[in-house]
Design a protein around this motif. Sequence first.
Motif, PDB file in Angstrom:
ATOM      1  N   UNK A  30     -17.281  18.065  -5.555  1.00 21.72           N
ATOM      2  CA  UNK A  30     -16.336  17.040  -5.549  1.00 21.72           C
ATOM      3  C   UNK A  30     -15.087  17.603  -5.028  1.00 21.72           C
ATOM      4  N   UNK A  31     -14.316  17.034  -4.136  1.00 18.24           N
ATOM      5  CA  UNK A  31     -13.139  17.428  -3.753  1.00 18.24           C
ATOM      6  C   UNK A  31     -12.141  16.616  -4.288  1.00 18.24           C
ATOM      7  N   UNK A  32     -10.932  17.243  -4.897  1.00 19.38           N
ATOM      8  CA  UNK A  32      -9.826  16.718  -5.574  1.00 19.38           C
ATOM      9  C   UNK A  32      -8.543  16.983  -4.867  1.00 19.38           C
ATOM     10  N   UNK A  33      -7.587  16.125  -4.592  1.00 19.23           N
ATOM     11  CA  UNK A  33      -6.514  16.304  -4.031  1.00 19.23           C
ATOM     12  C   UNK A  33      -5.461  15.635  -4.535  1.00 19.23           C
ATOM     13  N   UNK A  34      -4.274  16.273  -4.377  1.00 22.22           N
ATOM     14  CA  UNK A  34      -2.810  15.806  -4.917  1.00 22.22           C
ATOM     15  C   UNK A  34      -1.919  16.279  -3.967  1.00 22.22           C
ATOM     16  N   UNK A  35      -0.786  15.222  -3.773  1.00 23.88           N
ATOM     17  CA  UNK A  35       0.255  15.607  -2.588  1.00 23.88           C
ATOM     18  C   UNK A  35       1.639  14.984  -3.165  1.00 23.88           C
ATOM     19  N   UNK A  36       2.615  15.658  -2.888  1.00 18.68           N
ATOM     20  CA  UNK A  36       3.861  15.222  -3.241  1.00 18.68           C
ATOM     21  C   UNK A  36       4.151  15.157  -4.719  1.00 18.68           C
ATOM     22  N   UNK A  37       4.180  16.237  -5.417  1.00 20.63           N
ATOM     23  CA  UNK A  37       4.071  16.380  -6.951  1.00 20.63           C
ATOM     24  C   UNK A  37       5.355  17.129  -6.980  1.00 20.63           C
ATOM     25  N   UNK A  38       5.910  17.097  -8.235  1.00 21.28           N
ATOM     26  CA  UNK A  38       7.072  17.505  -8.544  1.00 21.28           C
ATOM     27  C   UNK A  38       6.940  19.268  -8.993  1.00 21.28           C
ATOM     28  N   UNK A  39       7.794  20.038  -8.510  1.00 19.42           N
ATOM     29  CA  UNK A  39       7.868  21.483  -8.952  1.00 19.42           C
ATOM     30  C   UNK A  39       8.991  21.627  -9.525  1.00 19.42           C
ATOM     31  N   UNK A  40       9.082  22.092 -10.746  1.00 18.61           N
ATOM     32  CA  UNK A  40      10.103  22.453 -11.667  1.00 18.61           C
ATOM     33  C   UNK A  40      10.724  23.930 -11.482  1.00 18.61           C
ATOM     34  N   UNK A  41      11.732  24.168 -11.503  1.00 13.94           N
ATOM     35  CA  UNK A  41      12.324  25.596 -11.405  1.00 13.94           C
ATOM     36  C   UNK A  41      13.218  25.768 -12.580  1.00 13.94           C
ATOM     37  N   UNK A  72     -12.581  10.931  -4.571  1.00 19.11           N
ATOM     38  CA  UNK A  72     -13.104   9.816  -3.762  1.00 19.11           C
ATOM     39  C   UNK A  72     -13.314   8.773  -4.853  1.00 19.11           C
ATOM     40  N   UNK A  73     -14.261   9.260  -5.828  1.00 19.47           N
ATOM     41  CA  UNK A  73     -14.836   8.692  -6.775  1.00 19.47           C
ATOM     42  C   UNK A  73     -14.115   8.012  -7.665  1.00 19.47           C
ATOM     43  N   UNK A  74     -12.660   8.403  -8.120  1.00 20.66           N
ATOM     44  CA  UNK A  74     -11.782   8.006  -8.818  1.00 20.66           C
ATOM     45  C   UNK A  74     -11.518   8.894 -10.022  1.00 20.66           C
ATOM     46  N   UNK A  75     -12.309   9.856  -9.852  1.00 20.64           N
ATOM     47  CA  UNK A  75     -12.106  11.050 -10.941  1.00 20.64           C
ATOM     48  C   UNK A  75     -10.816  11.790 -11.030  1.00 20.64           C
ATOM     49  N   UNK A  76     -10.348  12.328 -12.067  1.00 23.93           N
ATOM     50  CA  UNK A  76      -8.928  12.775 -12.022  1.00 23.93           C
ATOM     51  C   UNK A  76      -9.131  14.083 -12.750  1.00 23.93           C
ATOM     52  N   UNK A  77      -8.321  15.152 -11.919  1.00 18.80           N
ATOM     53  CA  UNK A  77      -8.105  16.271 -12.793  1.00 18.80           C
ATOM     54  C   UNK A  77      -6.529  16.435 -13.154  1.00 18.80           C
ATOM     55  N   UNK A  78      -6.156  16.823 -14.295  1.00 14.13           N
ATOM     56  CA  UNK A  78      -4.787  17.041 -14.595  1.00 14.13           C
ATOM     57  C   UNK A  78      -4.541  18.524 -14.745  1.00 14.13           C
ATOM     58  N   UNK A  79      -3.599  19.001 -14.229  1.00 11.48           N
ATOM     59  CA  UNK A  79      -3.293  20.488 -13.846  1.00 11.48           C
ATOM     60  C   UNK A  79      -2.187  20.888 -14.534  1.00 11.48           C
ATOM     61  N   UNK A  80      -2.060  22.115 -15.010  1.00 12.35           N
ATOM     62  CA  UNK A  80      -0.808  22.515 -15.492  1.00 12.35           C
ATOM     63  C   UNK A  80      -0.728  24.009 -15.013  1.00 12.35           C
TER      64      UNK A  80
END
Length: 141
Positions: A56-67, A107-115
């Motif tokens: 399954x392909x998971x994608x994210x775009x335009x998220x915050x990067x903290x410095x 695409x099926x609505x599944x979510x991966x929350x990454x740190x």
Amino acid sequence: MNTVFAIVGLAALTLTGCAGHTHALAPASGNPSVTVGTFSHEGRGAPAMLLEVEGRRFTAKDFAIRRNANLSALQQHDSRGRRHSGIAAGSDTEHYDYSANPELRAADGAVLRCTLTWPARQAPAGYCEMDEGTRIAVRFE
């Protein structure tokens, strides 16, 4: 075949001039169920992340990067313990730590929350959690 998709995706980003820093998933990233992965940041385009997990392909775009300034590393660099004016001016980028928490969707609505975290001039590493609580280690190069 998955490697071909990753290479084509990276080539497309590079040719459009929006690549910035693009990191590929490290071969021994910690979990064999993750077969393809990229993490892009600091380009003209928005930050982006792609992982393929168990087909399954998971994608994210335009998220915050903290410095954040890593003051302990800066103090080790300056044995007198004085704060460098370069940090205040933003010119001493060697002493920054970065972090991001993208939420990747399939695409099926599944979510991966990454740190993910990484020091300056190194690649991101961390983990992602699936909806059901499965934790997946990821490391980019």
